[in-house]
Motif scaffolding. Structure first.
Motif, PDB file in Angstrom:
ATOM      1  N   PHE A 119      -6.116  12.337 -10.240  1.00 35.69           N
ATOM      2  CA  PHE A 119      -6.241  10.923 -10.056  1.00 35.69           C
ATOM      3  C   PHE A 119      -5.005  10.454 -10.360  1.00 35.69           C
ATOM      4  O   PHE A 119      -4.360  10.904 -11.513  1.00 35.69           O
ATOM      5  N   GLY A 120      -4.591   9.418  -9.690  1.00 30.70           N
ATOM      6  CA  GLY A 120      -3.350   8.724  -9.869  1.00 30.70           C
ATOM      7  C   GLY A 120      -3.476   7.170 -10.409  1.00 30.70           C
ATOM      8  O   GLY A 120      -4.858   6.943 -10.524  1.00 30.70           O
ATOM      9  N   TRP A 121      -2.640   6.372 -10.289  1.00 28.98           N
ATOM     10  CA  TRP A 121      -2.738   5.051 -10.551  1.00 28.98           C
ATOM     11  C   TRP A 121      -2.062   4.337  -9.307  1.00 28.98           C
ATOM     12  O   TRP A 121      -1.118   4.669  -8.839  1.00 28.98           O
ATOM     13  N   CYS A 122      -2.648   3.066  -8.678  1.00 25.99           N
ATOM     14  CA  CYS A 122      -2.112   2.205  -7.787  1.00 25.99           C
ATOM     15  C   CYS A 122      -1.553   1.113  -8.400  1.00 25.99           C
ATOM     16  O   CYS A 122      -2.206   0.505  -9.179  1.00 25.99           O
TER      17      CYS A 122
ATOM     18  N   TRP B  77      -0.751  -1.493  -6.630  1.00 22.45           N
ATOM     19  CA  TRP B  77      -1.160  -2.753  -6.030  1.00 22.45           C
ATOM     20  C   TRP B  77      -2.153  -3.377  -6.443  1.00 22.45           C
ATOM     21  O   TRP B  77      -2.404  -4.486  -6.672  1.00 22.45           O
ATOM     22  N   HIS B  78      -3.263  -2.496  -6.620  1.00 20.96           N
ATOM     23  CA  HIS B  78      -4.693  -2.925  -7.273  1.00 20.96           C
ATOM     24  C   HIS B  78      -4.926  -2.943  -8.558  1.00 20.96           C
ATOM     25  O   HIS B  78      -5.635  -3.319  -9.142  1.00 20.96           O
ATOM     26  N   GLU B  79      -3.759  -2.254  -9.357  1.00 23.02           N
ATOM     27  CA  GLU B  79      -3.548  -2.027 -10.559  1.00 23.02           C
ATOM     28  C   GLU B  79      -4.836  -1.285 -11.263  1.00 23.02           C
ATOM     29  O   GLU B  79      -5.504  -1.798 -12.036  1.00 23.02           O
ATOM     30  N   GLY B  80      -5.159  -0.292 -10.589  1.00 27.31           N
ATOM     31  CA  GLY B  80      -6.384   0.567 -11.004  1.00 27.31           C
ATOM     32  C   GLY B  80      -6.368   2.179 -10.644  1.00 27.31           C
ATOM     33  O   GLY B  80      -5.346   2.520  -9.964  1.00 27.31           O
TER      34      GLY B  80
ATOM     35  N   ALA C 176      -3.774   7.933  -4.369  1.00 29.40           N
ATOM     36  CA  ALA C 176      -2.584   7.115  -4.549  1.00 29.40           C
ATOM     37  C   ALA C 176      -1.311   8.212  -4.149  1.00 29.40           C
ATOM     38  O   ALA C 176      -1.271   9.270  -4.761  1.00 29.40           O
ATOM     39  N   VAL C 177      -0.177   7.809  -3.637  1.00 26.39           N
ATOM     40  CA  VAL C 177       0.855   8.618  -3.454  1.00 26.39           C
ATOM     41  C   VAL C 177       2.020   7.583  -3.567  1.00 26.39           C
ATOM     42  O   VAL C 177       1.854   6.301  -3.385  1.00 26.39           O
ATOM     43  N   MET C 178       3.226   8.489  -3.674  1.00 25.95           N
ATOM     44  CA  MET C 178       4.348   7.343  -4.072  1.00 25.95           C
ATOM     45  C   MET C 178       4.814   6.564  -2.768  1.00 25.95           C
ATOM     46  O   MET C 178       4.661   7.216  -1.639  1.00 25.95           O
ATOM     47  N   VAL C 179       5.006   5.381  -2.801  1.00 32.32           N
ATOM     48  CA  VAL C 179       5.420   4.512  -1.614  1.00 32.32           C
ATOM     49  C   VAL C 179       6.825   4.208  -1.850  1.00 32.32           C
ATOM     50  O   VAL C 179       7.481   3.544  -0.803  1.00 32.32           O
ATOM     51  N   ARG C 180       7.360   3.868  -3.218  1.00 36.32           N
ATOM     52  CA  ARG C 180       8.477   3.120  -3.288  1.00 36.32           C
ATOM     53  C   ARG C 180       9.013   3.704  -4.448  1.00 36.32           C
ATOM     54  O   ARG C 180       8.409   4.151  -5.409  1.00 36.32           O
ATOM     55  N   VAL C 181      10.719   3.744  -4.557  1.00 33.76           N
ATOM     56  CA  VAL C 181      11.343   4.051  -5.694  1.00 33.76           C
ATOM     57  C   VAL C 181      12.305   3.019  -5.919  1.00 33.76           C
ATOM     58  O   VAL C 181      13.131   2.461  -5.081  1.00 33.76           O
ATOM     59  N   VAL C 182      12.313   2.550  -7.358  1.00 25.87           N
ATOM     60  CA  VAL C 182      12.890   1.462  -7.613  1.00 25.87           C
ATOM     61  C   VAL C 182      14.210   2.089  -8.385  1.00 25.87           C
ATOM     62  O   VAL C 182      13.947   2.660  -9.536  1.00 25.87           O
ATOM     63  N   GLU C 183      15.268   1.740  -7.934  1.00 26.16           N
ATOM     64  CA  GLU C 183      16.504   2.519  -8.639  1.00 26.16           C
ATOM     65  C   GLU C 183      17.122   1.592  -9.546  1.00 26.16           C
ATOM     66  O   GLU C 183      17.206   0.130  -9.359  1.00 26.16           O
ATOM     67  N   GLN C 184      17.619   2.098 -10.811  1.00 30.57           N
ATOM     68  CA  GLN C 184      18.456   1.083 -11.562  1.00 30.57           C
ATOM     69  C   GLN C 184      19.722   1.630 -12.025  1.00 30.57           C
ATOM     70  O   GLN C 184      19.841   2.869 -12.096  1.00 30.57           O
ATOM     71  N   GLY C 185      20.746   0.747 -12.066  1.00 29.60           N
ATOM     72  CA  GLY C 185      22.033   1.145 -12.597  1.00 29.60           C
ATOM     73  C   GLY C 185      22.287   1.943 -13.540  1.00 29.60           C
ATOM     74  O   GLY C 185      23.010   2.921 -13.830  1.00 29.60           O
TER      75      GLY C 185
ATOM     76  N   ALA D 266       9.004   5.005 -10.082  1.00 32.68           N
ATOM     77  CA  ALA D 266       8.214   5.287  -8.662  1.00 32.68           C
ATOM     78  C   ALA D 266       7.021   4.478  -8.807  1.00 32.68           C
ATOM     79  O   ALA D 266       6.206   4.285  -9.868  1.00 32.68           O
ATOM     80  N   LEU D 267       6.654   3.644  -7.443  1.00 30.18           N
ATOM     81  CA  LEU D 267       5.560   2.848  -7.443  1.00 30.18           C
ATOM     82  C   LEU D 267       4.584   3.678  -6.640  1.00 30.18           C
ATOM     83  O   LEU D 267       4.777   4.423  -5.584  1.00 30.18           O
ATOM     84  N   TYR D 268       3.143   3.752  -6.906  1.00 31.87           N
ATOM     85  CA  TYR D 268       2.314   4.467  -6.103  1.00 31.87           C
ATOM     86  C   TYR D 268       1.271   3.500  -5.504  1.00 31.87           C
ATOM     87  O   TYR D 268       0.843   2.494  -6.147  1.00 31.87           O
ATOM     88  N   ALA D 269       0.774   3.867  -4.351  1.00 33.76           N
ATOM     89  CA  ALA D 269      -0.490   2.925  -3.641  1.00 33.76           C
ATOM     90  C   ALA D 269      -1.492   3.705  -3.197  1.00 33.76           C
ATOM     91  O   ALA D 269      -1.193   4.813  -2.499  1.00 33.76           O
ATOM     92  N   CYS D 270      -2.664   3.536  -3.287  1.00 39.22           N
ATOM     93  CA  CYS D 270      -3.915   4.089  -2.552  1.00 39.22           C
ATOM     94  C   CYS D 270      -3.917   4.010  -1.191  1.00 39.22           C
ATOM     95  O   CYS D 270      -3.479   3.225  -0.620  1.00 39.22           O
ATOM     96  N   ALA D 271      -4.779   4.836  -0.559  1.00 43.73           N
ATOM     97  CA  ALA D 271      -4.949   4.726   0.750  1.00 43.73           C
ATOM     98  C   ALA D 271      -5.523   3.311   1.180  1.00 43.73           C
ATOM     99  O   ALA D 271      -4.852   2.763   2.259  1.00 43.73           O
ATOM    100  N   PRO D 272      -6.580   2.654   0.634  1.00 40.86           N
ATOM    101  CA  PRO D 272      -6.861   1.183   0.987  1.00 40.86           C
ATOM    102  C   PRO D 272      -5.737   0.251   1.024  1.00 40.86           C
ATOM    103  O   PRO D 272      -5.540  -0.508   1.888  1.00 40.86           O
TER     104      PRO D 272
END
Length: 65
Positions: free
Chosen positions: A16-19, A21-24, A29-38, A44-50
């Motif tokens: 089980f992971g964390w989404c 987008w719906h914060e649950g 859930a799979v990784m959909v975005r990487v936020v790079e910082q200087g 890493a941001l994860y989102a569920c299938a729905p």
């Protein structure tokens, strides 16, 4: 006699992971975005299938570089 478990042959349970987008919690859930910082670690941001379907998000592994 001691009971031993061979971990190489023990099936993995559901993961089980964390989404973000719906914060649950989510089992899809799979990784959909990487936020790079200087400086410091990125994120890493994860989102569920729905949420991926509703928001048109593409899994990171399927995105073009």
């Amino acid at each position: 006699m001691a009971n031993t478990t061979d971990r190489a042959h023990t099936p993995a349970g559901p993961t089980f992971g964390w989404c973000h987008w719906h914060e649950g919690p989510s089992g899809t859930a799979v990784m959909v975005r990487v936020v790079e910082q200087g400086s410091g670690p990125g994120a890493a941001l994860y989102a569920c299938a729905p949420c991926r379907e509703q928001r048109g998000l593409t899994p990171f592994s399927e995105q073009q570089p």
